[in-house]
Write a protein that holds these residues in place. Structure first.
Motif, PDB file in Angstrom:
ATOM      1  N   PRO A  73      13.466 -24.524  17.338  1.00  0.00           N
ATOM      2  CA  PRO A  73      12.864 -25.834  17.623  1.00  0.00           C
ATOM      3  C   PRO A  73      11.462 -25.679  18.202  1.00  0.00           C
ATOM      4  O   PRO A  73      11.086 -24.622  18.717  1.00  0.00           O
ATOM      5  CB  PRO A  73      13.826 -26.455  18.641  1.00  0.00           C
ATOM      6  CG  PRO A  73      15.089 -25.670  18.528  1.00  0.00           C
ATOM      7  CD  PRO A  73      14.676 -24.291  18.132  1.00  0.00           C
ATOM      8  N   TRP A  74      10.684 -26.754  18.126  1.00  0.00           N
ATOM      9  CA  TRP A  74       9.345 -26.748  18.718  1.00  0.00           C
ATOM     10  C   TRP A  74       9.440 -26.495  20.217  1.00  0.00           C
ATOM     11  O   TRP A  74      10.436 -26.832  20.858  1.00  0.00           O
ATOM     12  CB  TRP A  74       8.659 -28.084  18.436  1.00  0.00           C
ATOM     13  CG  TRP A  74       7.223 -28.126  18.857  1.00  0.00           C
ATOM     14  CD1 TRP A  74       6.736 -28.562  20.040  1.00  0.00           C
ATOM     15  CD2 TRP A  74       6.089 -27.714  18.093  1.00  0.00           C
ATOM     16  NE1 TRP A  74       5.374 -28.448  20.079  1.00  0.00           N
ATOM     17  CE2 TRP A  74       4.945 -27.926  18.878  1.00  0.00           C
ATOM     18  CE3 TRP A  74       5.940 -27.176  16.796  1.00  0.00           C
ATOM     19  CZ2 TRP A  74       3.658 -27.635  18.437  1.00  0.00           C
ATOM     20  CZ3 TRP A  74       4.658 -26.893  16.355  1.00  0.00           C
ATOM     21  CH2 TRP A  74       3.526 -27.104  17.176  1.00  0.00           C
ATOM     22  N   TYR A  75       8.375 -25.921  20.745  1.00  0.00           N
ATOM     23  CA  TYR A  75       8.346 -25.534  22.153  1.00  0.00           C
ATOM     24  C   TYR A  75       8.698 -26.730  23.053  1.00  0.00           C
ATOM     25  O   TYR A  75       8.101 -27.798  22.945  1.00  0.00           O
ATOM     26  CB  TYR A  75       6.961 -25.001  22.519  1.00  0.00           C
ATOM     27  CG  TYR A  75       6.797 -24.721  23.989  1.00  0.00           C
ATOM     28  CD1 TYR A  75       7.357 -23.582  24.563  1.00  0.00           C
ATOM     29  CD2 TYR A  75       6.109 -25.610  24.797  1.00  0.00           C
ATOM     30  CE1 TYR A  75       7.219 -23.321  25.911  1.00  0.00           C
ATOM     31  CE2 TYR A  75       5.963 -25.366  26.155  1.00  0.00           C
ATOM     32  CZ  TYR A  75       6.516 -24.223  26.703  1.00  0.00           C
ATOM     33  OH  TYR A  75       6.378 -23.975  28.046  1.00  0.00           O
ATOM     34  N   LYS A 112      11.594 -28.398  23.273  1.00  0.00           N
ATOM     35  CA  LYS A 112      12.719 -29.240  22.867  1.00  0.00           C
ATOM     36  C   LYS A 112      14.037 -28.726  23.439  1.00  0.00           C
ATOM     37  O   LYS A 112      14.891 -29.516  23.866  1.00  0.00           O
ATOM     38  CB  LYS A 112      12.804 -29.303  21.340  1.00  0.00           C
ATOM     39  CG  LYS A 112      11.702 -30.125  20.694  1.00  0.00           C
ATOM     40  CD  LYS A 112      11.927 -30.251  19.191  1.00  0.00           C
ATOM     41  CE  LYS A 112      10.848 -31.101  18.548  1.00  0.00           C
ATOM     42  NZ  LYS A 112      11.058 -31.258  17.087  1.00  0.00           N
ATOM     43  N   ARG A 163       8.534 -35.633  21.453  1.00  0.00           N
ATOM     44  CA  ARG A 163       8.338 -34.240  21.047  1.00  0.00           C
ATOM     45  C   ARG A 163       8.767 -34.028  19.591  1.00  0.00           C
ATOM     46  O   ARG A 163       8.320 -33.067  18.949  1.00  0.00           O
ATOM     47  CB  ARG A 163       9.146 -33.333  21.980  1.00  0.00           C
ATOM     48  CG  ARG A 163       8.815 -31.855  21.904  1.00  0.00           C
ATOM     49  CD  ARG A 163       7.383 -31.575  22.343  1.00  0.00           C
ATOM     50  NE  ARG A 163       7.144 -31.942  23.728  1.00  0.00           N
ATOM     51  CZ  ARG A 163       7.310 -31.123  24.756  1.00  0.00           C
ATOM     52  NH1 ARG A 163       7.708 -29.879  24.546  1.00  0.00           N
ATOM     53  NH2 ARG A 163       7.054 -31.529  25.978  1.00  0.00           N
ATOM     54  N   ASN A 164       9.617 -34.923  19.063  1.00  0.00           N
ATOM     55  CA  ASN A 164      10.042 -34.794  17.664  1.00  0.00           C
ATOM     56  C   ASN A 164       8.921 -35.096  16.673  1.00  0.00           C
ATOM     57  O   ASN A 164       9.112 -34.960  15.458  1.00  0.00           O
ATOM     58  CB  ASN A 164      11.229 -35.721  17.381  1.00  0.00           C
ATOM     59  CG  ASN A 164      12.520 -35.187  17.981  1.00  0.00           C
ATOM     60  OD1 ASN A 164      12.665 -33.987  18.178  1.00  0.00           O
ATOM     61  ND2 ASN A 164      13.447 -36.085  18.269  1.00  0.00           N
ATOM     62  N   PHE A 180       6.523 -33.221  16.468  1.00  0.00           N
ATOM     63  CA  PHE A 180       6.130 -31.872  16.051  1.00  0.00           C
ATOM     64  C   PHE A 180       7.283 -31.233  15.268  1.00  0.00           C
ATOM     65  O   PHE A 180       8.457 -31.473  15.561  1.00  0.00           O
ATOM     66  CB  PHE A 180       5.778 -31.028  17.270  1.00  0.00           C
ATOM     67  CG  PHE A 180       4.679 -31.629  18.108  1.00  0.00           C
ATOM     68  CD1 PHE A 180       3.347 -31.474  17.740  1.00  0.00           C
ATOM     69  CD2 PHE A 180       4.980 -32.368  19.244  1.00  0.00           C
ATOM     70  CE1 PHE A 180       2.334 -32.030  18.503  1.00  0.00           C
ATOM     71  CE2 PHE A 180       3.964 -32.925  20.010  1.00  0.00           C
ATOM     72  CZ  PHE A 180       2.644 -32.767  19.634  1.00  0.00           C
ATOM     73  N   PRO A 181       6.944 -30.395  14.302  1.00  0.00           N
ATOM     74  CA  PRO A 181       7.982 -29.864  13.403  1.00  0.00           C
ATOM     75  C   PRO A 181       8.785 -28.736  14.045  1.00  0.00           C
ATOM     76  O   PRO A 181       8.365 -28.115  15.013  1.00  0.00           O
ATOM     77  CB  PRO A 181       7.166 -29.338  12.215  1.00  0.00           C
ATOM     78  CG  PRO A 181       5.841 -28.961  12.823  1.00  0.00           C
ATOM     79  CD  PRO A 181       5.589 -29.959  13.915  1.00  0.00           C
ATOM     80  N   ASP A 182       9.928 -28.484  13.472  1.00  0.00           N
ATOM     81  CA  ASP A 182      10.746 -27.328  13.821  1.00  0.00           C
ATOM     82  C   ASP A 182      10.543 -26.242  12.755  1.00  0.00           C
ATOM     83  O   ASP A 182      10.091 -26.511  11.633  1.00  0.00           O
ATOM     84  CB  ASP A 182      12.226 -27.715  13.903  1.00  0.00           C
ATOM     85  CG  ASP A 182      12.483 -28.728  15.014  1.00  0.00           C
ATOM     86  OD1 ASP A 182      11.737 -28.709  16.012  1.00  0.00           O
ATOM     87  OD2 ASP A 182      13.427 -29.531  14.869  1.00  0.00           O
ATOM     88  N   PHE A 183      10.908 -25.013  13.111  1.00  0.00           N
ATOM     89  CA  PHE A 183      10.665 -23.875  12.229  1.00  0.00           C
ATOM     90  C   PHE A 183      11.982 -23.181  11.906  1.00  0.00           C
ATOM     91  O   PHE A 183      12.967 -23.285  12.643  1.00  0.00           O
ATOM     92  CB  PHE A 183       9.726 -22.857  12.882  1.00  0.00           C
ATOM     93  CG  PHE A 183       8.350 -23.391  13.161  1.00  0.00           C
ATOM     94  CD1 PHE A 183       7.340 -23.270  12.226  1.00  0.00           C
ATOM     95  CD2 PHE A 183       8.081 -24.021  14.368  1.00  0.00           C
ATOM     96  CE1 PHE A 183       6.077 -23.762  12.485  1.00  0.00           C
ATOM     97  CE2 PHE A 183       6.815 -24.515  14.630  1.00  0.00           C
ATOM     98  CZ  PHE A 183       5.806 -24.393  13.693  1.00  0.00           C
ATOM     99  N   ILE A 239       9.147 -24.707   7.539  1.00  0.00           N
ATOM    100  CA  ILE A 239       8.758 -25.759   8.487  1.00  0.00           C
ATOM    101  C   ILE A 239       9.081 -27.110   7.870  1.00  0.00           C
ATOM    102  O   ILE A 239       8.859 -27.325   6.679  1.00  0.00           O
ATOM    103  CB  ILE A 239       7.254 -25.648   8.829  1.00  0.00           C
ATOM    104  CG1 ILE A 239       6.870 -26.698   9.866  1.00  0.00           C
ATOM    105  CG2 ILE A 239       6.382 -25.740   7.586  1.00  0.00           C
ATOM    106  CD1 ILE A 239       5.453 -26.523  10.382  1.00  0.00           C
TER     107      ILE A 239
END
Length: 427
Positions: A110-112, A114, A279-280, A282-285, A307
């Motif tokens: 997850p993005w930083y 989260k 915060r969502n 921003f994407p997750d990886f 991504i």
């Protein structure tokens, strides 16, 4: 040798008999709960299933908070490429015989921030379940204390009614003596007998009410409805008026009330949920590493990054507005709860003050006056200066004063229990 064996058997039998006698004595000395509210609360803390269920739910929520911030499990995938070797052979699933075998290990990241937000949301939810444990116990405590106060009132009222019945029996004898001497009419004897019938009817009603209250108490203690309870012997001491200062109790309610604690945890959880929703944006990886096997050896390595593209901005804006609305709702609910709790605090403090004044008035004024009136009426009746109806009215005044005194004491206990429920702790 046989003598020693017989002596040893005799000692064993004697020891067993003594042990059984001691166990029986201990069992006989064990008293059922119910003599005071404290013993009932101790019993309920260990036996009430509703309270036990709330504790288990709190334990489960604590464990859930521990795992909420963890990374998701990694994924493993295997790809067998060219399983027919360009048609040179029949299909095979052996990694060493296919064209190549690709092994892929992937991890969602997850993005930083989260993960921390998810963990904090779960921790605040766990705090809310801890507050529900306290709220459950506070609710159970006030019910036990209130039912105990009612039992005390009914028990003392039953005893008072029996004492008055004994008094009426003595007055009937006085009336019979005067009637036999031609000093009064037979109507006085009949009035005494009618009064006795009324009192016996009240005793039946009080005994039935006592059984209903005992069944209710046993239900709170998770005991059979007909299980024995000790007679209530004493009420808890009422705090001095200086300890019932509204300003001090208001601060304690705001700081310790279980329902306010739950609502505050909900507000904090809603704040973190709002932050997570923003915060969502921003994407997750997803990252992965992939070795590729040709026949019996690995000859290639690949790295991959995946991504998600947050294109659905309309739905995200709606989720953000939803989180803001939920946060506002949680704050409003907390404020409404605080207003309700403080209103109940003021109401119960006024009730304690009124009951205290009533008890003082009865003890210092009404009851002594009623006793003097009855003594004068009894002397006047024996001298033929007062009729029997006046004598009965005088004893009814004593009975009513004592009943109101006991009721005021029980009312103070109920009000005190309600205040302690608001505080989440004993005074």
């Amino acid at each position: 040798m046989k003598t020693l064996q017989r002596s040893g058997n005799f000692l064993l039998i004697a020891f067993a008999l003594l042990a059984n006698a001691w166990c029986f004595s201990a069992y006989a000395q064990e008293r059922p709960p119910g003599s005071d509210a404290e013993s009932l609360l101790i019993f309920a803390r260990d036996s009430n299933p509703e309270y036990a269920a709330s504790r288990y739910e709190a334990d489960a929520a604590s464990e859930r908070a521990t795992s909420s911030g963890a990374l998701p499990d990694p994924k493993f995938r295997t790809e067998l490429r060219d399983i027919t070797r360009m048609g040179e052979q029949n299909a095979t699933l052996s990694p060493s015989r296919v064209g190549s075998t690709k092994y892929l290990v992937m991890q969602d990241v997850p993005w930083y921030g989260k993960r921390d937000l998810k963990r904090e949301i779960a921790e605040f939810d766990a705090q809310g379940t801890q507050g529900r444990v306290r709220s459950t116990w506070a609710e159970l405590g006030v019910r036990i204390k209130s039912v105990f106060a009612q039992l005390y009132y009914v028990h003392r009222n039953e005893r008072l009614t029996q004492e008055i019945l004994d008094l009426i029996l003595r007055l009937e004898k006085v009336a019979q003596v005067r009637y036999a001497g031609g000093l009064t009419a037979q109507q006085d004897v009949i009035r005494a007998q009618v009064e006795q019938s009324n009192l016996r009817s009240e005793l039946i009603t009080l005994k039935n009410e006592r059984r209903l209250l005992q069944a209710r108490m046993n239900a709170l203690l998770s005991r059979p409805a007909e299980a024995a309870l000790a007679e209530p012997e004493r009420l808890r001491p009422t705090p001095a008026p200086v300890k019932l200062d509204y300003a001090a109790l208001e601060a304690r309610v705001r700081g310790h009330n279980p329902q306010l604690f739950i609502d505050e945890a909900r507000v904090k959880s809603a704040e973190k949920n709002r932050d997570l929703t923003y915060r969502n944006r921003f994407p997750d990886f997803t990252v992965g590493v992939s070795p590729i096997q040709y026949q019996n050896s690995v000859k290639e390595w690949e790295l991959m990054v995946e991504i998600n593209i947050p294109l659905q901005q309309g739905s995200r804006r709606a989720q953000e507005r939803e989180s803001e609305a939920m946060l506002s709702a949680a704050k409003s609910r907390r404020d409404a709860t605080a207003n309700q709790m403080l209103a109940e605090l003021s109401e119960n403090l006024a009730g304690i003050d009124a009951a205290r004044q009533t008890e003082s008035l009865i003890a210092n004024s009404l009851l002594p006056q009623a006793e003097l009136t009855f003594s004068a009426a009894l002397a006047g009746y024996e001298n033929g200066k007062v009729d029997f109806a006046t004598l009965l009215d005088a004893q009814r005044q004593i009975r009513q004063a004592r009943r109101n005194q006991i009721k005021a004491q029980a009312d103070m206990q109920v009000r005190l229990a309600e205040i302690e429920k608001l505080l989440g702790e004993d005074l």
